[in-house]
Design a protein around this motif. Structure first.
Motif, PDB file in Angstrom:
ATOM      1  N   UNK A  28      30.890 -26.698   3.465  1.00  0.00           N
ATOM      2  CA  UNK A  28      29.849 -25.685   3.257  1.00  0.00           C
ATOM      3  C   UNK A  28      28.975 -25.556   4.502  1.00  0.00           C
ATOM      4  N   UNK A  29      28.399 -24.372   4.705  1.00  0.00           N
ATOM      5  CA  UNK A  29      27.515 -24.174   5.851  1.00  0.00           C
ATOM      6  C   UNK A  29      26.308 -25.095   5.774  1.00  0.00           C
ATOM      7  N   UNK A  30      25.781 -25.282   4.547  1.00  0.00           N
ATOM      8  CA  UNK A  30      24.668 -26.205   4.311  1.00  0.00           C
ATOM      9  C   UNK A  30      25.066 -27.096   3.155  1.00  0.00           C
ATOM     10  N   UNK A  31      24.928 -28.380   3.347  1.00  0.00           N
ATOM     11  CA  UNK A  31      25.314 -29.323   2.300  1.00  0.00           C
ATOM     12  C   UNK A  31      26.186 -30.412   2.872  1.00  0.00           C
ATOM     13  N   UNK A  32      27.038 -30.979   2.032  1.00  0.00           N
ATOM     14  CA  UNK A  32      27.876 -32.097   2.474  1.00  0.00           C
ATOM     15  C   UNK A  32      29.194 -32.121   1.712  1.00  0.00           C
TER      16      UNK A  32
END
Length: 75
Positions: free
Chosen positions: A7-11
């Motif tokens: 994901x672009x943001x997250x893990x």
């Protein structure tokens, strides 16, 4: 085995025992929730949507499970 992109943001947390399996935690602040998705390669096998207020309980449960043989059930 093909995998989904991070994901672009997250893990993304890889499965310890099975290559290709992972738990994805994409950031979704606009939706007012936290998404946990389990996947096997490019296939999502399950998704759980967690309310932001429940995240501390989830973190405590994960932390407790990492250090204890038995985690008491909390709901």
């Amino acid at each position: 085995m093909r995998t989904r992109p991070a994901p672009l943001r997250g893990a993304v947390v890889a499965d310890r025992d099975r290559p290709g399996r992972a738990l994805r935690v994409p950031a979704r602040p606009e939706a007012g929730l936290v998404v946990l998705s389990a996947g096997d390669g490019a296939r999502r096998t399950s998704t759980v949507r967690v309310a932001p207020g429940d995240v501390p309980l989830l973190v405590a449960a994960l932390s407790g499970a990492a250090v204890a043989d038995v985690l008491p059930a909390v709901c």
